[in-house]
Design a protein around this motif. Structure first.
Motif, PDB file in Angstrom:
ATOM      1  N   CYS A 178       7.502   9.541  -0.132  1.00 45.92           N
ATOM      2  CA  CYS A 178       6.615  10.607  -0.621  1.00 45.92           C
ATOM      3  C   CYS A 178       5.461  10.041  -1.449  1.00 45.92           C
ATOM      4  O   CYS A 178       4.522  10.764  -1.793  1.00 45.92           O
ATOM      5  N   GLY A 179       5.530   8.754  -1.802  1.00 48.78           N
ATOM      6  CA  GLY A 179       4.459   8.121  -2.566  1.00 48.78           C
ATOM      7  C   GLY A 179       4.435   8.502  -4.044  1.00 48.78           C
ATOM      8  O   GLY A 179       3.500   8.166  -4.758  1.00 48.78           O
ATOM      9  N   ARG A 180       5.478   9.193  -4.511  1.00 47.44           N
ATOM     10  CA  ARG A 180       5.484   9.631  -5.911  1.00 47.44           C
ATOM     11  C   ARG A 180       6.353   8.759  -6.795  1.00 47.44           C
ATOM     12  O   ARG A 180       6.338   8.880  -8.009  1.00 47.44           O
ATOM     13  N   ARG A 181       7.147   7.904  -6.160  1.00 45.98           N
ATOM     14  CA  ARG A 181       8.097   7.086  -6.925  1.00 45.98           C
ATOM     15  C   ARG A 181       8.043   5.642  -6.467  1.00 45.98           C
ATOM     16  O   ARG A 181       7.691   5.363  -5.324  1.00 45.98           O
ATOM     17  N   ILE A 182       8.441   4.758  -7.368  1.00 47.46           N
ATOM     18  CA  ILE A 182       8.510   3.335  -7.030  1.00 47.46           C
ATOM     19  C   ILE A 182       9.914   2.837  -7.358  1.00 47.46           C
ATOM     20  O   ILE A 182      10.414   3.028  -8.469  1.00 47.46           O
ATOM     21  N   LEU A 183      10.535   2.224  -6.365  1.00 48.57           N
ATOM     22  CA  LEU A 183      11.840   1.594  -6.547  1.00 48.57           C
ATOM     23  C   LEU A 183      11.600   0.121  -6.854  1.00 48.57           C
ATOM     24  O   LEU A 183      10.850  -0.546  -6.146  1.00 48.57           O
ATOM     25  N   SER A 184      12.233  -0.384  -7.905  1.00 48.19           N
ATOM     26  CA  SER A 184      12.039  -1.799  -8.241  1.00 48.19           C
ATOM     27  C   SER A 184      13.364  -2.448  -8.608  1.00 48.19           C
ATOM     28  O   SER A 184      14.282  -1.785  -9.104  1.00 48.19           O
ATOM     29  N   GLY A 185      13.455  -3.728  -8.335  1.00 47.95           N
ATOM     30  CA  GLY A 185      14.660  -4.488  -8.655  1.00 47.95           C
ATOM     31  C   GLY A 185      14.269  -5.893  -9.057  1.00 47.95           C
ATOM     32  O   GLY A 185      13.254  -6.417  -8.592  1.00 47.95           O
ATOM     33  N   GLY A 186      15.078  -6.495  -9.940  1.00 49.40           N
ATOM     34  CA  GLY A 186      14.654  -7.804 -10.416  1.00 49.40           C
ATOM     35  C   GLY A 186      15.780  -8.713 -10.830  1.00 49.40           C
ATOM     36  O   GLY A 186      16.956  -8.463 -10.556  1.00 49.40           O
ATOM     37  N   PHE A 187      15.377  -9.784 -11.507  1.00 46.53           N
ATOM     38  CA  PHE A 187      16.339 -10.804 -11.910  1.00 46.53           C
ATOM     39  C   PHE A 187      17.158 -10.375 -13.126  1.00 46.53           C
ATOM     40  O   PHE A 187      18.017 -11.117 -13.587  1.00 46.53           O
ATOM     41  N   ASP A 188      16.875  -9.173 -13.671  1.00 52.23           N
ATOM     42  CA  ASP A 188      17.750  -8.621 -14.713  1.00 52.23           C
ATOM     43  C   ASP A 188      18.903  -7.828 -14.100  1.00 52.23           C
ATOM     44  O   ASP A 188      19.652  -7.167 -14.818  1.00 52.23           O
ATOM     45  N   SER A 189      19.026  -7.894 -12.757  1.00 47.81           N
ATOM     46  CA  SER A 189      20.100  -7.224 -11.995  1.00 47.81           C
ATOM     47  C   SER A 189      20.043  -5.701 -12.105  1.00 47.81           C
ATOM     48  O   SER A 189      21.030  -5.029 -11.828  1.00 47.81           O
ATOM     49  N   THR A 190      18.894  -5.148 -12.501  1.00 50.16           N
ATOM     50  CA  THR A 190      18.810  -3.697 -12.579  1.00 50.16           C
ATOM     51  C   THR A 190      17.895  -3.134 -11.505  1.00 50.16           C
ATOM     52  O   THR A 190      16.958  -3.795 -11.039  1.00 50.16           O
ATOM     53  N   LEU A 191      18.203  -1.882 -11.139  1.00 51.69           N
ATOM     54  CA  LEU A 191      17.400  -1.097 -10.211  1.00 51.69           C
ATOM     55  C   LEU A 191      16.777   0.045 -10.999  1.00 51.69           C
ATOM     56  O   LEU A 191      17.454   0.667 -11.822  1.00 51.69           O
ATOM     57  N   HIS A 192      15.516   0.326 -10.743  1.00 48.70           N
ATOM     58  CA  HIS A 192      14.876   1.487 -11.366  1.00 48.70           C
ATOM     59  C   HIS A 192      14.076   2.242 -10.308  1.00 48.70           C
ATOM     60  O   HIS A 192      13.369   1.626  -9.513  1.00 48.70           O
ATOM     61  N   TRP A 209       0.853  -1.195   0.000  1.00 49.10           N
ATOM     62  CA  TRP A 209       0.000   0.000   0.000  1.00 49.10           C
ATOM     63  C   TRP A 209       0.882   1.236   0.000  1.00 49.10           C
ATOM     64  O   TRP A 209       1.945   1.243   0.619  1.00 49.10           O
ATOM     65  N   CYS A 210       0.421   2.290  -0.651  1.00 50.76           N
ATOM     66  CA  CYS A 210       1.168   3.550  -0.647  1.00 50.76           C
ATOM     67  C   CYS A 210       1.276   4.071   0.792  1.00 50.76           C
ATOM     68  O   CYS A 210       0.277   4.125   1.512  1.00 50.76           O
ATOM     69  N   PRO A 211       2.491   4.459   1.239  1.00 47.84           N
ATOM     70  CA  PRO A 211       2.679   4.853   2.637  1.00 47.84           C
ATOM     71  C   PRO A 211       2.106   6.232   2.976  1.00 47.84           C
ATOM     72  O   PRO A 211       1.962   6.562   4.147  1.00 47.84           O
ATOM     73  N   VAL A 212       1.782   7.047   1.959  1.00 43.55           N
ATOM     74  CA  VAL A 212       1.176   8.358   2.227  1.00 43.55           C
ATOM     75  C   VAL A 212      -0.302   8.133   2.501  1.00 43.55           C
ATOM     76  O   VAL A 212      -1.036   7.656   1.633  1.00 43.55           O
ATOM     77  N   ARG A 213      -0.733   8.473   3.710  1.00 41.79           N
ATOM     78  CA  ARG A 213      -2.085   8.100   4.150  1.00 41.79           C
ATOM     79  C   ARG A 213      -3.176   8.600   3.204  1.00 41.79           C
ATOM     80  O   ARG A 213      -4.138   7.891   2.907  1.00 41.79           O
TER      81      ARG A 213
END
Length: 327
Positions: free
Chosen positions: A86-100, A37-41
């Motif tokens: 801030c709920g405006r961005r999403i950090l993701s990481g995966g099996f392609d070894s990349t961070l976005h 869930w988005c952390p911004v209430r």
């Protein structure tokens, strides 16, 4: 969300076990690894999901059950995703070894980086919003700073893989659960670290010979639980020396090699976990007894999380790519 507005000014009341299905959301074509869930209430009607189908999706999971956005920046399975504070961005990481780090509104990458290992765990620092930890198929956990797009600290352990990362309150210390190298040694399964010095505080926390796919912090008491591959959750003190509570074991659900996560309700009264048989188990935190089980999914249910504001609203996801909302 109009449904959330009335609850924003008041304190969270008691959590009850949800009884009925509100939304059934099935846009993913592969297993869902993580939901949050988005952390911004004020924006907590929004749910993110990360999937083996290489996408991260954002849903209105309170009002409509609709998929709002799909982000396809990864070339392999997305194993971990987290909202920024801030709920405006999403950090993701995966099996392609990349961070976005993706801007939710524009869909553009604020930050992207390649790592040397497949990523399986990401956590933002609880008080420093530009800092996050990244772990995966490597003996190292790395601390990154978004402002510089660089790694500024490395935590080295003699393990094969980091399964989960949990910051303790204030973020001065954190825990990692690991797939230890030699299964005949039961140490190193959970390691406590000093965030600033990168020193190991303890690796003698959990002595049973099970890996621990997930860790969760109690919202009010200085305790944390660890999901184990022994089909039970173990309870520990969140203060040194992080002793296990031998009197309380939460058992009855099945893990069976899935990365089944566990979570406390916002008031701390219930402990909820998925199960490899598709059920959701609700445990009384104080007595460790099963309060109820919910037959939620046909495939393994890997996550069940209570809404931070709306009492008793629960999101669940499974290995078939389904997400369900219950109340």
């Amino acid at each position: 969300s109009e449904l959330i507005k009335p609850y924003l000014g008041s304190r969270y009341k008691l959590t009850e076990v949800p009884k009925s299905l509100i939304f059934y959301m099935s846009k993913h074509s592969g297993p869902v690894n993580e939901i949050q869930w988005c952390p911004v209430r004020e924006h907590s009607h929004v749910l993110l999901s990360a999937s083996m189908d290489k996408t991260v999706k954002v849903w209105d999971a309170v009002d409509t059950g609709c998929c709002l956005k799909t982000f396809s920046c990864h070339s392999c399975a997305v194993r971990a995703a987290q909202w920024s504070s801030c709920g405006r961005r999403i950090l993701s990481g995966g099996f392609d070894s990349t961070l976005h780090l993706t801007d939710v509104e524009t869909g553009k990458q604020v930050f992207s980086s390649k790592t040397e290992f497949r990523i399986s765990a990401l956590k933002f620092h609880p008080t420093e919003s530009n800092i996050f930890l990244c772990g995966g198929f490597s003996p190292e956990v790395k601390a990154w700073d978004i402002r510089t797009s660089k790694v500024f600290r490395v935590y080295k352990a003699a393990v094969q893989q980091t399964l989960d990362i949990l910051f303790l309150p204030e973020g001065r210390e954190f825990l990692t659960s690991t797939d230890a190298v030699s299964r005949d040694s039961a140490d190193r399964t959970i390691i406590a670290w000093d965030f600033q010095s990168a020193a190991k505080i303890s690796n003698q926390i959990f002595h049973e010979r099970y890996t621990c796919p997930s860790l969760a912090l109690h919202p009010k008491e200085s305790m944390f639980v660890s999901q184990t591959n022994g089909n039970y959750m173990a309870l520990f003190s969140a203060q040194r020396p992080y002793r296990i509570n031998k009197k309380k074991r939460y058992e009855g659900h099945k893990v069976e090699g899935f990365a089944v996560s566990c979570e406390f309700s916002p008031d701390g009264t219930l402990l909820v976990t998925g199960s490899s048989d598709g059920k959701v188990f609700f445990y009384n935190y104080h007595t460790s007894r099963i309060v109820r089980t919910l037959s939620a999914h046909k495939e393994a249910c890997v996550s069940a999380i209570f809404h931070p504001v709306l009492p008793s609203l629960l999101a669940t996801c499974d290995w078939a790519g389904e997400i369900k909302i219950w109340q």
